[in-house]
Motif scaffolding. Structure first.
Motif, PDB file in Angstrom:
ATOM      1  N   VAL A   1       1.161  -1.112   0.057  1.00 11.55           N
ATOM      2  CA  VAL A   1       0.154  -0.160  -0.062  1.00 11.55           C
ATOM      3  C   VAL A   1       0.801   1.652  -0.008  1.00 11.55           C
ATOM      4  CG1 VAL A   1      -1.779   1.699   1.461  1.00 11.55           C
ATOM      5  CG2 VAL A   1      -1.526  -1.221   1.340  1.00 11.55           C
ATOM      6  N   THR A   2       2.025   1.552   0.696  1.00  6.78           N
ATOM      7  CA  THR A   2       2.970   2.421   1.149  1.00  6.78           C
ATOM      8  C   THR A   2       3.499   2.270  -0.352  1.00  6.78           C
ATOM      9  OG1 THR A   2       3.426   2.015   3.219  1.00  6.78           O
ATOM     10  CG2 THR A   2       4.657   3.181   2.001  1.00  6.78           C
ATOM     11  N   GLU A   3       3.627   1.185  -1.299  1.00  6.28           N
ATOM     12  CA  GLU A   3       4.524   1.795  -2.168  1.00  6.28           C
ATOM     13  C   GLU A   3       3.481   2.322  -3.145  1.00  6.28           C
ATOM     14  OE1 GLU A   3       6.821  -1.191  -5.705  1.00  6.28           O
ATOM     15  OE2 GLU A   3       6.116  -2.171  -3.289  1.00  6.28           O
ATOM     16  N   ALA A   4       2.000   1.732  -2.882  1.00  7.89           N
ATOM     17  CA  ALA A   4       1.408   2.470  -4.107  1.00  7.89           C
ATOM     18  C   ALA A   4       0.966   3.436  -3.927  1.00  7.89           C
ATOM     19  CB  ALA A   4       0.434   1.198  -4.342  1.00  7.89           C
ATOM     20  N   ALA A   5       0.504   4.087  -2.634  1.00  3.63           N
ATOM     21  CA  ALA A   5       0.225   5.239  -2.424  1.00  3.63           C
ATOM     22  C   ALA A   5       1.383   6.277  -2.703  1.00  3.63           C
ATOM     23  CB  ALA A   5       0.317   5.222  -1.536  1.00  3.63           C
ATOM     24  N   THR A   6       2.535   5.610  -2.337  1.00  2.00           N
ATOM     25  CA  THR A   6       3.931   7.185  -2.878  1.00  2.00           C
ATOM     26  C   THR A   6       4.126   7.122  -4.823  1.00  2.00           C
ATOM     27  OG1 THR A   6       5.076   6.370  -0.953  1.00  2.00           O
ATOM     28  CG2 THR A   6       6.835   7.652  -2.196  1.00  2.00           C
ATOM     29  N   THR A   7       3.934   6.160  -4.928  1.00  2.00           N
ATOM     30  CA  THR A   7       3.843   6.308  -7.125  1.00  2.00           C
ATOM     31  C   THR A   7       2.859   6.779  -7.273  1.00  2.00           C
ATOM     32  OG1 THR A   7       4.906   3.400  -7.045  1.00  2.00           O
ATOM     33  CG2 THR A   7       3.826   5.294  -9.276  1.00  2.00           C
TER      34      THR A   7
ATOM     35  N   ASP B   1     -13.519  -6.908   2.667  1.00  2.00           N
ATOM     36  CA  ASP B   1     -12.722  -7.504   3.060  1.00  2.00           C
ATOM     37  C   ASP B   1     -11.339  -7.124   3.123  1.00  2.00           C
ATOM     38  OD1 ASP B   1     -14.783  -9.826   4.162  1.00  2.00           O
ATOM     39  OD2 ASP B   1     -15.022 -10.690   2.149  1.00  2.00           O
ATOM     40  N   THR B   2     -10.908  -5.490   3.240  1.00  2.00           N
ATOM     41  CA  THR B   2     -10.096  -5.093   2.610  1.00  2.00           C
ATOM     42  C   THR B   2      -9.563  -5.086   4.156  1.00  2.00           C
ATOM     43  OG1 THR B   2     -10.167  -3.462   1.586  1.00  2.00           O
ATOM     44  CG2 THR B   2      -8.743  -2.599   2.477  1.00  2.00           C
ATOM     45  N   PRO B   3      -8.425  -4.963   4.749  1.00  2.00           N
ATOM     46  CA  PRO B   3      -8.396  -5.072   5.622  1.00  2.00           C
ATOM     47  C   PRO B   3      -7.578  -3.216   6.958  1.00  2.00           C
ATOM     48  CG  PRO B   3      -6.134  -5.782   5.059  1.00  2.00           C
ATOM     49  CD  PRO B   3      -7.410  -5.484   3.960  1.00  2.00           C
ATOM     50  N   VAL B   4      -8.565  -3.379   7.977  1.00  4.99           N
ATOM     51  CA  VAL B   4      -8.013  -1.662   8.168  1.00  4.99           C
ATOM     52  C   VAL B   4      -6.493  -0.762   8.426  1.00  4.99           C
ATOM     53  CG1 VAL B   4      -7.867  -0.766  10.475  1.00  4.99           C
ATOM     54  CG2 VAL B   4     -10.435  -1.694  10.033  1.00  4.99           C
ATOM     55  N   ALA B   5      -6.516  -2.368   8.800  1.00  8.64           N
ATOM     56  CA  ALA B   5      -4.845  -1.531   8.876  1.00  8.64           C
ATOM     57  C   ALA B   5      -4.314  -1.357   7.083  1.00  8.64           C
ATOM     58  CB  ALA B   5      -3.512  -3.634   8.510  1.00  8.64           C
ATOM     59  N   ASN B   6      -5.094  -1.798   5.642  1.00  9.71           N
ATOM     60  CA  ASN B   6      -4.166  -1.510   4.590  1.00  9.71           C
ATOM     61  C   ASN B   6      -4.673   0.239   4.565  1.00  9.71           C
ATOM     62  OD1 ASN B   6      -1.756  -3.194   4.077  1.00  9.71           O
ATOM     63  ND2 ASN B   6      -4.324  -4.546   2.900  1.00  9.71           N
ATOM     64  N   LEU B   7      -5.951   0.553   4.801  1.00 13.30           N
ATOM     65  CA  LEU B   7      -6.418   1.923   4.601  1.00 13.30           C
ATOM     66  C   LEU B   7      -5.785   3.010   5.659  1.00 13.30           C
ATOM     67  CD1 LEU B   7      -9.989   1.219   4.760  1.00 13.30           C
ATOM     68  CD2 LEU B   7      -8.606   1.305   2.980  1.00 13.30           C
ATOM     69  N   LYS B   8      -5.673   2.335   7.267  1.00 14.71           N
ATOM     70  CA  LYS B   8      -4.311   3.104   7.688  1.00 14.71           C
ATOM     71  C   LYS B   8      -3.378   2.811   6.998  1.00 14.71           C
ATOM     72  CE  LYS B   8      -6.280   1.724  12.492  1.00 14.71           C
ATOM     73  NZ  LYS B   8      -6.143   1.523  13.715  1.00 14.71           N
ATOM     74  N   ALA B   9      -2.325   2.163   6.744  1.00 16.75           N
ATOM     75  CA  ALA B   9      -0.777   2.298   5.851  1.00 16.75           C
ATOM     76  C   ALA B   9      -1.047   3.519   4.862  1.00 16.75           C
ATOM     77  CB  ALA B   9      -0.526   0.937   4.819  1.00 16.75           C
ATOM     78  N   MET B  10      -2.210   3.540   4.290  1.00 18.09           N
ATOM     79  CA  MET B  10      -2.790   4.308   2.876  1.00 18.09           C
ATOM     80  C   MET B  10      -2.633   6.090   3.533  1.00 18.09           C
ATOM     81  SD  MET B  10      -4.899   4.947  -0.433  1.00 18.09           S
ATOM     82  CE  MET B  10      -6.939   5.294   0.996  1.00 18.09           C
ATOM     83  N   VAL B  11      -2.597   6.112   4.687  1.00 20.95           N
ATOM     84  CA  VAL B  11      -3.272   7.127   5.683  1.00 20.95           C
ATOM     85  C   VAL B  11      -1.488   7.812   5.665  1.00 20.95           C
ATOM     86  CG1 VAL B  11      -3.480   9.083   6.936  1.00 20.95           C
ATOM     87  CG2 VAL B  11      -5.026   7.199   6.026  1.00 20.95           C
ATOM     88  N   ALA B  12      -0.845   6.452   6.777  1.00 21.75           N
ATOM     89  CA  ALA B  12       0.490   6.900   6.777  1.00 21.75           C
ATOM     90  C   ALA B  12       1.286   6.860   5.605  1.00 21.75           C
ATOM     91  CB  ALA B  12       0.899   5.829   7.586  1.00 21.75           C
ATOM     92  N   ALA B  13       1.598   6.097   4.987  1.00 23.76           N
ATOM     93  CA  ALA B  13       2.173   6.498   3.554  1.00 23.76           C
ATOM     94  C   ALA B  13       2.016   8.379   3.140  1.00 23.76           C
ATOM     95  CB  ALA B  13       1.432   5.713   1.897  1.00 23.76           C
ATOM     96  N   ARG B  14       0.726   8.726   3.262  1.00 21.09           N
ATOM     97  CA  ARG B  14       0.546  10.163   2.783  1.00 21.09           C
ATOM     98  C   ARG B  14       0.978  10.701   3.591  1.00 21.09           C
ATOM     99  NH1 ARG B  14      -3.218  14.200   4.011  1.00 21.09           N
ATOM    100  NH2 ARG B  14      -2.767  13.433   5.795  1.00 21.09           N
ATOM    101  N   ASP B  15       0.850  10.544   5.058  1.00 22.44           N
ATOM    102  CA  ASP B  15       1.926  11.566   5.965  1.00 22.44           C
ATOM    103  C   ASP B  15       3.622  11.167   5.803  1.00 22.44           C
ATOM    104  OD1 ASP B  15      -0.471  12.310   7.324  1.00 22.44           O
ATOM    105  OD2 ASP B  15      -0.431  10.744   9.046  1.00 22.44           O
ATOM    106  N   ALA B  16       4.125  10.629   5.952  1.00 23.06           N
ATOM    107  CA  ALA B  16       5.411   9.759   5.706  1.00 23.06           C
ATOM    108  C   ALA B  16       6.010  10.938   4.278  1.00 23.06           C
ATOM    109  CB  ALA B  16       5.699   8.736   4.948  1.00 23.06           C
ATOM    110  N   TYR B  17       5.445  11.134   3.039  1.00 19.02           N
ATOM    111  CA  TYR B  17       5.389  11.973   2.090  1.00 19.02           C
ATOM    112  C   TYR B  17       5.356  12.574   1.837  1.00 19.02           C
ATOM    113  CZ  TYR B  17       5.211  13.380  -2.656  1.00 19.02           C
ATOM    114  OH  TYR B  17       5.931  13.414  -4.178  1.00 19.02           O
ATOM    115  N   TYR B  18       4.896  13.052   3.305  1.00 19.32           N
ATOM    116  CA  TYR B  18       5.547  15.252   3.441  1.00 19.32           C
ATOM    117  C   TYR B  18       6.362  15.304   4.748  1.00 19.32           C
ATOM    118  CZ  TYR B  18       2.192  16.139   0.417  1.00 19.32           C
ATOM    119  OH  TYR B  18       0.723  16.283  -0.830  1.00 19.32           O
ATOM    120  N   LYS B  19       6.872  14.274   4.958  1.00 18.36           N
ATOM    121  CA  LYS B  19       7.895  14.415   6.285  1.00 18.36           C
ATOM    122  C   LYS B  19       9.202  15.490   4.882  1.00 18.36           C
ATOM    123  CE  LYS B  19       5.814  11.417   9.459  1.00 18.36           C
ATOM    124  NZ  LYS B  19       5.840  10.542  10.715  1.00 18.36           N
TER     125      LYS B  19
END
Length: 339
Positions: free
Chosen positions: A297-303, A321-339
């Motif tokens: 998820v992090t890789e795809a979001a960053t791309t 059936d998508t896991p919560v963890a993967n949706l949280k990962a998409m948010v975290a990837a956005r946050d990390a992109y702007y650090k």
């Protein structure tokens, strides 16, 4: 600009205005089984109960961190109100249209009296009011609804609709006009009830079903009429590889378009629509969010962020059936992109 709240940031991003960071949310279906279990607001009951509908929508923000709340969870609300028979599905399967009121032709087309009081529409409007109050002007409230082309095909059946597109242009255009009028009325009611933005998946517009030429000559005018008649910003989502119709999608009058990962060249898509619309997407719902790991998820979001997406979002409706963890990962990837 860093003091923007989520609603302000999203509305500015949809307009293509400068923001401190790209919003991350879903403009398509948001309900997942983990959230149903956590809240007690489960399908199919949450399709018809305003309080459950709103509670499930709010959980995608409260639990997953998505920067918006969106309801309802299917593309059958307006179709059902206009006479389609609908199977309401299960806890992990969305409602679907099973019978069509105008499969025999358009001679007896009739808009239901008091359309906005029919079927599940009152529950959806009440859910919008609840979400507006809970969001308190800080979180964007997104209403989802079927687009006019998909509604038209539900009213007569997809096979009949496609047949008419070739052999009976009068019936084809009549049912699209009829559906478009209903969509305008419903969309404005959603806006009045509290929706800040309306997301409009219109899957029957996909090049998988209708040719790019048909989109340009027949479908685009209906979408333009729809967009011109609605009082709040709207997002047009069309499934599949829409590369061939992206320039025409940009001319439909919507604020933004939502595209899947099947559009391989996000930067190229951005170039095609520059100055006309923004783009939401395009983290794969089935292959990354559903079946992938948080790392994928992090890789795809960053791309997607590197390619210039204006709103980071799933490419299509989130699978239940998508896991919560993967949706949280998409948010975290956005946050990390702007650090």
């Amino acid at each position: 600009m860093s003091d923007l709240n989520m609603k302000e940031r999203f509305l500015k991003a949809l307009k293509g205005e400068e923001v401190d960071k790209v919003p991350v949310l879903s403009v398509t279906q948001t309900a997942i089984v983990e959230l149903m279990d956590k809240t007690g607001a489960a399908w199919p009951e949450a399709h018809s109960d305003a309080k459950l509908m709103a509670e499930l929508a709010y959980a995608s923000y409260e639990v997953c961190g998505l920067e918006g709340v969106r309801a309802p969870y299917c593309l059958t609300v307006l179709a059902q109100a206009m006479g389609c028979e609908v199977n309401m599905g299960t806890k992990n399967r969305q409602p679907s249209v099973t019978a069509h009121p105008y499969s025999d032709g358009v001679a007896n087309l009739k808009m239901p009296e008091n359309l906005l009081a029919q079927g599940r529409i009152p529950a959806v409007l009440e859910a919008m009011k609840i979400l507006k109050e809970k969001a308190d002007g800080k979180i964007p409230v997104i209403a989802g609804m079927e687009g006019p082309i998909t509604l038209a095909s539900d009213l007569c059946g997809v096979k009949k609709f496609m047949k008419w597109s070739i052999k009976d242009k009068a019936a084809y255009n009549t049912i699209m006009e009829f559906a478009t009028d209903a969509c305008i009325a419903y969309a404005n009611a959603l806006a009045d009830a509290g929706a800040d933005v309306i997301s409009v998946p219109d899957p029957v517009c996909s090049p998988d079903l209708m040719s790019p030429d048909s989109f340009k000559t027949d479908l685009k005018p209906m979408l333009q009429k729809f967009a011109a008649g609605v009082k709040v910003p709207m997002i047009l989502h069309i499934c599949g590889d829409v590369t061939a119709i992206i320039p025409d999608m940009a001319d439909c009058g919507f604020a933004s378009i939502s595209i899947e990962e099947k559009v391989k060249d996000m930067a190229g898509a951005k170039a095609k629509v520059a100055g006309k619309v923004t783009i939401c997407g395009n983290v794969s719902s089935p292959f990354v969010l559903l079946a992938g790991t948080p790392e994928k998820v992090t890789e795809a979001a960053t791309t997607a962020l590197k390619a210039g997406v204006d709103v980071l979002a799933p490419g299509c409706g989130i699978a239940p059936d998508t896991p919560v963890a993967n949706l949280k990962a998409m948010v975290a990837a956005r946050d990390a992109y702007y650090k």
